[in-house]
Design a protein around this motif. Structure first.
Motif, mmCIF file in Angstrom:
data_model
loop_
_atom_site.group_PDB
_atom_site.id
_atom_site.type_symbol
_atom_site.label_atom_id
_atom_site.label_comp_id
_atom_site.label_asym_id
_atom_site.label_seq_id
_atom_site.Cartn_x
_atom_site.Cartn_y
_atom_site.Cartn_z
ATOM 1 N N TYR A 81 5.631 -10.966 1.917
ATOM 2 C CA TYR A 81 6.509 -9.797 1.796
ATOM 3 C C TYR A 81 5.598 -8.572 1.818
ATOM 4 O O TYR A 81 4.769 -8.408 0.925
ATOM 5 C CB TYR A 81 7.308 -9.854 0.495
ATOM 6 C CG TYR A 81 8.112 -11.131 0.356
ATOM 7 C CD1 TYR A 81 9.419 -11.188 0.804
ATOM 8 C CD2 TYR A 81 7.550 -12.270 -0.214
ATOM 9 C CE1 TYR A 81 10.160 -12.347 0.676
ATOM 10 C CE2 TYR A 81 8.282 -13.434 -0.344
ATOM 11 C CZ TYR A 81 9.580 -13.472 0.113
ATOM 12 O OH TYR A 81 10.310 -14.628 -0.008
ATOM 13 N N GLU A 82 5.740 -7.743 2.828
ATOM 14 C CA GLU A 82 4.827 -6.617 3.021
ATOM 15 C C GLU A 82 5.577 -5.290 2.965
ATOM 16 O O GLU A 82 6.455 -5.020 3.780
ATOM 17 C CB GLU A 82 4.139 -6.755 4.380
ATOM 18 C CG GLU A 82 3.184 -5.635 4.703
ATOM 19 C CD GLU A 82 2.595 -5.796 6.081
ATOM 20 O OE1 GLU A 82 2.820 -4.903 6.918
ATOM 21 O OE2 GLU A 82 1.929 -6.826 6.330
ATOM 22 N N ASP A 83 5.197 -4.471 1.985
ATOM 23 C CA ASP A 83 5.698 -3.102 1.893
ATOM 24 C C ASP A 83 4.524 -2.178 2.206
ATOM 25 O O ASP A 83 3.810 -1.726 1.302
ATOM 26 C CB ASP A 83 6.272 -2.814 0.497
ATOM 27 C CG ASP A 83 7.690 -3.323 0.329
ATOM 28 O OD1 ASP A 83 8.453 -3.247 1.308
ATOM 29 O OD2 ASP A 83 8.020 -3.791 -0.772
ATOM 30 N N ASN A 84 4.302 -1.929 3.484
ATOM 31 C CA ASN A 84 3.204 -1.067 3.912
ATOM 32 C C ASN A 84 3.693 0.378 3.962
ATOM 33 O O ASN A 84 4.779 0.658 4.469
ATOM 34 C CB ASN A 84 2.684 -1.497 5.282
ATOM 35 C CG ASN A 84 1.418 -0.770 5.651
ATOM 36 O OD1 ASN A 84 0.506 -0.632 4.829
ATOM 37 N ND2 ASN A 84 1.343 -0.290 6.876
ATOM 38 N N ASP A 85 2.874 1.271 3.429
ATOM 39 C CA ASP A 85 3.181 2.703 3.422
ATOM 40 C C ASP A 85 4.461 2.984 2.618
ATOM 41 O O ASP A 85 5.288 3.804 3.009
ATOM 42 C CB ASP A 85 3.300 3.234 4.858
ATOM 43 C CG ASP A 85 3.136 4.744 4.933
ATOM 44 O OD1 ASP A 85 2.421 5.316 4.084
ATOM 45 O OD2 ASP A 85 3.745 5.361 5.828
ATOM 46 N N VAL A 86 4.604 2.272 1.487
ATOM 47 C CA VAL A 86 5.783 2.424 0.627
ATOM 48 C C VAL A 86 5.304 2.626 -0.810
ATOM 49 O O VAL A 86 4.598 1.786 -1.354
ATOM 50 C CB VAL A 86 6.702 1.180 0.698
ATOM 51 C CG1 VAL A 86 7.891 1.342 -0.231
ATOM 52 C CG2 VAL A 86 7.155 0.910 2.119
ATOM 53 N N SER A 87 5.717 3.712 -1.407
ATOM 54 C CA SER A 87 5.342 3.997 -2.784
ATOM 55 C C SER A 87 6.192 3.164 -3.743
ATOM 56 O O SER A 87 7.381 2.966 -3.529
ATOM 57 C CB SER A 87 5.548 5.481 -3.087
ATOM 58 O OG SER A 87 5.316 5.733 -4.448
ATOM 59 N N ILE A 123 0.877 -1.172 0.000
ATOM 60 C CA ILE A 123 0.000 0.000 0.000
ATOM 61 C C ILE A 123 0.912 1.219 0.000
ATOM 62 O O ILE A 123 1.875 1.276 0.759
ATOM 63 C CB ILE A 123 -0.919 0.023 1.245
ATOM 64 C CG1 ILE A 123 -1.966 -1.075 1.176
ATOM 65 C CG2 ILE A 123 -1.581 1.377 1.431
ATOM 66 C CD1 ILE A 123 -3.079 -0.842 0.195
ATOM 67 N N SER A 124 0.605 2.188 -0.851
ATOM 68 C CA SER A 124 1.450 3.376 -0.947
ATOM 69 C C SER A 124 1.379 4.247 0.297
ATOM 70 O O SER A 124 2.397 4.704 0.803
ATOM 71 C CB SER A 124 1.048 4.223 -2.158
ATOM 72 O OG SER A 124 1.250 3.497 -3.330
ATOM 73 N N ALA A 127 -3.311 -6.173 4.885
ATOM 74 C CA ALA A 127 -3.917 -7.364 5.499
ATOM 75 C C ALA A 127 -5.013 -7.931 4.601
ATOM 76 O O ALA A 127 -5.111 -9.156 4.425
ATOM 77 C CB ALA A 127 -4.475 -7.026 6.881
ATOM 78 N N ARG A 128 -5.830 -7.053 4.006
ATOM 79 C CA ARG A 128 -6.871 -7.524 3.072
ATOM 80 C C ARG A 128 -6.241 -8.165 1.842
ATOM 81 O O ARG A 128 -6.705 -9.211 1.374
ATOM 82 C CB ARG A 128 -7.769 -6.352 2.665
ATOM 83 C CG ARG A 128 -8.784 -5.963 3.712
ATOM 84 C CD ARG A 128 -9.812 -4.972 3.153
ATOM 85 N NE ARG A 128 -9.189 -3.732 2.706
ATOM 86 C CZ ARG A 128 -9.007 -2.659 3.475
ATOM 87 N NH1 ARG A 128 -9.372 -2.690 4.733
ATOM 88 N NH2 ARG A 128 -8.449 -1.569 2.979
ATOM 89 N N GLN A 129 -5.192 -7.548 1.314
ATOM 90 C CA GLN A 129 -4.503 -8.134 0.162
ATOM 91 C C GLN A 129 -3.958 -9.516 0.508
ATOM 92 O O GLN A 129 -4.080 -10.462 -0.283
ATOM 93 C CB GLN A 129 -3.352 -7.233 -0.283
ATOM 94 C CG GLN A 129 -3.765 -5.943 -0.919
ATOM 95 C CD GLN A 129 -2.563 -5.093 -1.286
ATOM 96 O OE1 GLN A 129 -1.475 -5.606 -1.556
ATOM 97 N NE2 GLN A 129 -2.743 -3.783 -1.301
ATOM 98 N N GLY A 141 -1.216 3.814 9.926
ATOM 99 C CA GLY A 141 -0.253 2.781 10.290
ATOM 100 C C GLY A 141 -0.887 1.488 10.775
ATOM 101 O O GLY A 141 -0.251 0.694 11.454
ATOM 102 N N GLU A 142 -2.130 1.246 10.388
ATOM 103 C CA GLU A 142 -2.846 0.044 10.847
ATOM 104 C C GLU A 142 -2.657 -1.154 9.925
ATOM 105 O O GLU A 142 -3.046 -2.264 10.279
ATOM 106 C CB GLU A 142 -4.329 0.363 11.018
ATOM 107 C CG GLU A 142 -4.574 1.389 12.114
ATOM 108 C CD GLU A 142 -6.046 1.732 12.275
ATOM 109 O OE1 GLU A 142 -6.893 1.108 11.592
ATOM 110 O OE2 GLU A 142 -6.350 2.619 13.082
ATOM 111 N N ALA A 143 -2.126 -0.946 8.765
ATOM 112 C CA ALA A 143 -1.842 -2.025 7.804
ATOM 113 C C ALA A 143 -3.087 -2.825 7.413
ATOM 114 O O ALA A 143 -3.003 -4.004 7.104
ATOM 115 C CB ALA A 143 -0.756 -2.955 8.349
#
Length: 173
Positions: free
Chosen positions: A44-50, A11-12, A23-25, A17-19
């Motif tokens: 592999y989770e890139d949360n809050d990363v464009s 998610i960009s 989590a849905r993905q 910050g709840e991710a």
């Protein structure tokens, strides 16, 4: 042998910050992997990363590519292509890796394994369809008509198949 896959989520912007988006993905990707009988080895989770900004390094994306090259995973499940790659260069890196696998014959081995597994579970029906036109063509090409195996059947001449141009007409000179 189940295919070992990595689930990639991104998610960009996650200002809270709840991710919740990643989590849905992840849930949807794991459901797909389960339906396909794939084993999810790692997420592999890139949360809050464009992925759009060129100067941003996506640490989990890079780790996923490293694990893919090392053989720890042999496939990727992502919610959508735009979650996986937004820059053409990232997509090109993935394509190059999968092309190398294709050249090395890995795809053929995977398809053979998956077909064998599906066949053992009774999930594949092997139907055979023979086209008689193709058989006749092969018989003629092999000289079958010269040996008397095939009988020629020419259509009867109908009035509509008579010559229609003046040069083909009887008495034309």
């Amino acid at each position: 042998m189940a295919r070992k896959v990595g689930v990639y989520t991104r998610i960009s912007r996650d200002e809270e910050g709840e991710a919740l988006g990643v989590a849905r993905q992840q849930q949807d990707c794991e459901r797909l992997a389960d339906l396909r009988s794939w084993q999810v080895v790692k997420t592999y989770e890139d949360n809050d990363v464009s992925a759009f900004k060129r100067n941003v390094v996506r640490d989990e994306f890079e780790l996923m590519l490293t694990d893919l090259r090392a053989g720890l995973i042999d496939g990727i499940v992502a919610y959508d292509l735009d979650r996986l790659a937004r820059q053409p260069r990232d997509l090109e890196r993935l394509i190059d890796l999968f092309r190398r696998w294709q050249r090395d014959g890995i795809w053929g081995k995977l398809v053979t394994q998956l077909q064998a597994q599906a066949d053992a579970k009774g999930l594949i029906t092997w139907d055979v369809n023979v086209d008689s036109t193709i058989c006749r063509a092969h018989q003629h090409a092999a000289g079958a008509s010269k040996k008397g195996i095939c009988k020629r059947s020419r259509p009867a001449v109908s009035p509509s198949s008579q010559p229609t141009t003046a040069s083909d007409a009887p008495g034309a000179g």
